[in-house]
Design an enzyme around this catalytic site. Structure first.
Site, PDB file in Angstrom:
ATOM      1  N   SER A   1      38.745 -19.818 -22.500  1.00  0.00           N
ATOM      2  CA  SER A   1      39.540 -20.744 -21.693  1.00  0.00           C
ATOM      3  C   SER A   1      39.573 -20.485 -20.204  1.00  0.00           C
ATOM      4  O   SER A   1      40.084 -21.325 -19.459  1.00  0.00           O
ATOM      5  CB  SER A   1      40.979 -20.760 -22.189  1.00  0.00           C
ATOM      6  OG  SER A   1      41.096 -21.666 -23.235  1.00  0.00           O
TER       7      SER A   1
ATOM      8  N   SER B   1      40.860 -24.136 -22.049  1.00  0.00           N
ATOM      9  CA  SER B   1      42.123 -24.783 -21.848  1.00  0.00           C
ATOM     10  C   SER B   1      42.659 -24.695 -20.418  1.00  0.00           C
ATOM     11  O   SER B   1      43.516 -25.505 -20.046  1.00  0.00           O
ATOM     12  CB  SER B   1      43.176 -24.174 -22.784  1.00  0.00           C
ATOM     13  OG  SER B   1      43.394 -22.818 -22.472  1.00  0.00           O
TER      14      SER B   1
ATOM     15  N   LYS C   1      48.674 -20.975 -14.289  1.00  0.00           N
ATOM     16  CA  LYS C   1      48.584 -21.769 -15.520  1.00  0.00           C
ATOM     17  C   LYS C   1      49.969 -21.846 -16.156  1.00  0.00           C
ATOM     18  O   LYS C   1      50.690 -20.825 -16.188  1.00  0.00           O
ATOM     19  CB  LYS C   1      47.580 -21.104 -16.468  1.00  0.00           C
ATOM     20  CG  LYS C   1      47.285 -21.884 -17.740  1.00  0.00           C
ATOM     21  CD  LYS C   1      46.195 -21.166 -18.575  1.00  0.00           C
ATOM     22  CE  LYS C   1      45.840 -21.911 -19.837  1.00  0.00           C
ATOM     23  NZ  LYS C   1      44.779 -21.231 -20.624  1.00  0.00           N
TER      24      LYS C   1
HETATM   25  N1  GLN Z   1      38.636 -23.527 -26.741  1.00  0.00           N
HETATM   26  C1  GLN Z   1      39.182 -22.414 -27.450  1.00  0.00           C
HETATM   27  C2  GLN Z   1      40.300 -22.873 -28.345  1.00  0.00           C
HETATM   28  O1  GLN Z   1      40.539 -24.023 -28.379  1.00  0.00           O
HETATM   29  C3  GLN Z   1      39.601 -21.360 -26.502  1.00  0.00           C
HETATM   30  C4  GLN Z   1      40.970 -21.535 -26.034  1.00  0.00           C
HETATM   31  C5  GLN Z   1      41.427 -20.396 -25.188  1.00  0.00           C
HETATM   32  O2  GLN Z   1      40.652 -19.527 -24.828  1.00  0.00           O
HETATM   33  N2  GLN Z   1      42.710 -20.387 -24.928  1.00  0.00           N
HETATM   34  O3  GLN Z   1      40.914 -22.107 -29.019  1.00  0.00           O
END
Ligand code: GLN
Length: 492
Positions: A179, A155, A80
């Site tokens: 995410s 994400s 990532k």
């Molecule tokens: N969807 C969550 C957010 O927007 C989780 C993001 C993540 O785990 N990095 O913060």
């Protein structure tokens, strides 16, 4: 043509380690697939063709010279793009870091290289890991390999889509509120968020430091188990990464479930969810009952506060962590500004996308004097109550079971205009993040939407540092689920 993209990580490592196939052959197979398919999928922001071939050749040379092969010899991995990789851009999919090349490897990347893995490139994400669809990426568009009109989740959307499309055997993601698990569910692959403190975050670009964890994606549980054995363990460079011993997660996968108890958190099923998803999860619970596991309902009374709590804590920490992008230290700098404050303001406004700016503002507000007690401090107190829900549940049961996401992959554009709808994607995953406990998403079925099969993920959560139990419980389901390992037809 060989089918290395259908091989589990330990099978590749075994074949490369014994000299049956070369790491270079495997790497070229994946590079060819990326070349052919990634225009459609959009999982990669950077492909390191030359570097991957060189790494693979180095692995082959070591093996030919009789050196003991590493546990991930020749396994093609993707990273990532919020995890630093020496010599390659690390952008967080943000224009503010466009072109930034990290001078060092994150600890997890170093451990992968030392284990013989071959790094193929960097994967797309929502900018700074903020989002649930990958649509907040400032640098690329990733689609769901099961339906290119739908999102891969986020994400870590690039990490999930790359594995689902057979473009990498293992990928790394980061999970702050879901995410890793939510995109794994939406793309039909396995994704593990380890316990907070299990894996070093040295070299992970910070989003919300009390929540961030790095973890692996794979087509199957053996892949994440093998990778976790390589990643886990103390790191003096990250003081939150503790010195708990690291079991052989792969070797202990097939343990017995005798005496194990699984809890169904009642409150999670009070949220609106897709009917097909609750059916898949109910069938998974039945698989455990048939195995003799006792499945009981457990109360998790503070669950309904998890989203509000998560978005206060995460945004507050993000507003502080992202203060370092000031146009001076890193990345984009506005060239027209006449003085320092103007330069910083303009650099940040130009470099950060809308969602990142929204979060910096919300987080700054929650931390500002006069509001700190009412928002941030109160969120910390509720976080403690949510933790206590988990503590109480784990006195009764060894793992909790629910869906990973209340909905399957949604259409591109469907939620971008409505941040609240996007935030609600985290409803099943954010509580475990707030509690710091390990959790996994495992494929458990499909729902049919407009003539397409869309994957469904089963979310299992267990006690801190009991990944061994978590993986064993997940594995027992995986071997009994007929859809395990299924790939979308377009990419086979
Ligand atoms: N969807 C969550 C957010 O927007 C989780 C993001 C993540 O785990 N990095 O913060």
């Amino acid at each position: 043509m060989s089918d290395f993209h259908c091989w589990a990580a330990d099978r590749i490592a075994g074949a490369v380690g014994s000299g049956e196939v070369t790491a270079e052959t495997v790497a070229r197979h994946f590079l060819e697939r990326i070349d052919r398919l990634d225009d459609k999928v959009g999982a990669f922001l950077q492909v390191d063709t030359q570097g991957a071939i060189e790494q693979a050749r180095a692995v082959d040379r070591d093996i030919a010279a009789g050196k003991p092969p590493g546990p991930m010899s020749g396994v093609p991995v993707g990273i990532k793009d919020n995890i630093c990789t020496r010599g390659l851009p690390t952008t967080c999919a943000s224009r503010i870091l466009e072109g930034f090349v990290s001078p060092y490897d994150a600890e997890v990347v170093k451990r992968l290289r030392d284990a013989g893995a071959v790094i193929l490139g960097k994967l797309n994400l929502d900018e700074f890991a903020m989002g649930s669809s990958c649509e907040n990426s400032g640098l690329g568009r990733t689609v769901n390999p099961w339906d290119p009109d739908r999102v891969p989740g986020g994400s870590s959307g690039g990490s999930a889509a790359a594995v689902a499309a057979g473009l990498a055997t293992i990928t790394l993601g980061s999970d702050t509120g879901g995410s890793i698990r939510q995109p794994a569910a939406l793309c039909g692959v396995v994704g593990l968020k380890p316990t907070y403190g299990r894996v070093s975050r040295f070299g992970l670009i910070a989003f919300a430091s009390s929540l961030d964890q790095i973890g692996p994606f794979a087509m199957d549980i053996s892949g994440v188990a093998l990778t976790l054995s390589v990643l886990a363990g103390e790191d003096p460079q990250d003081s939150t990464c503790i010195a708990a011993s690291v079991p052989d997660y792969l070797g202990t996968l097939e343990g017995s479930l005798e005496g194990k108890k699984i809890g169904i958190p009642r409150e999670y099923f009070e949220f609106e969810m897709h009917a097909g998803i609750s059916q898949c999860v109910e069938r998974a619970a039945q698989v455990y009952r048939d195995l003799g596991v006792e499945v009981v309902e457990v109360p998790m009374p503070h669950t309904k506060h998890a989203i509000a709590t998560y978005y206060l804590v995460a945004n507050a920490e993000a507003s502080s962590n992202l203060a370092r992008y000031d146009g001076v230290h890193y990345g984009h700098r506005n060239q027209e500004a006449k003085e320092l404050v103007e330069m910083s303001c303009r650099s940040r406004s130009e470099g950060f996308g809308d969602e990142v700016q929204r979060r910096i503002m919300l987080g700054t507000f929650a931390l500002s004097s006069g509001y700190y007690d009412a928002y941030y401090l109160r969120a910390l107190k509720v976080r403690q109550l949510i933790r206590q829900d988990f503590d109480a549940a784990f006195e009764q049961v060894d793992a909790l079971l629910c869906p990973t996401s209340p909905i399957p992959a949604f259409r591109m554009g469907e939620k971008v205009e409505d941040p609240m709808q996007m935030y609600l994607c985290d409803i099943m995953t954010a509580p475990a993040s707030l509690a710091g406990v390990p959790a996994i998403s495992v494929p458990c079925g499909f729902v049919e939407e407009e003539g397409r099969s869309l994957p469904v993920g089963l979310h299992l959560v267990s006690r801190p540092f009991e990944e061994e139990t978590l993986l064993g419980i997940a594995r027992a389901f995986e071997v009994r689920y007929e859809g395990s390992g299924r790939m979308p037809a377009e990419v086979l």
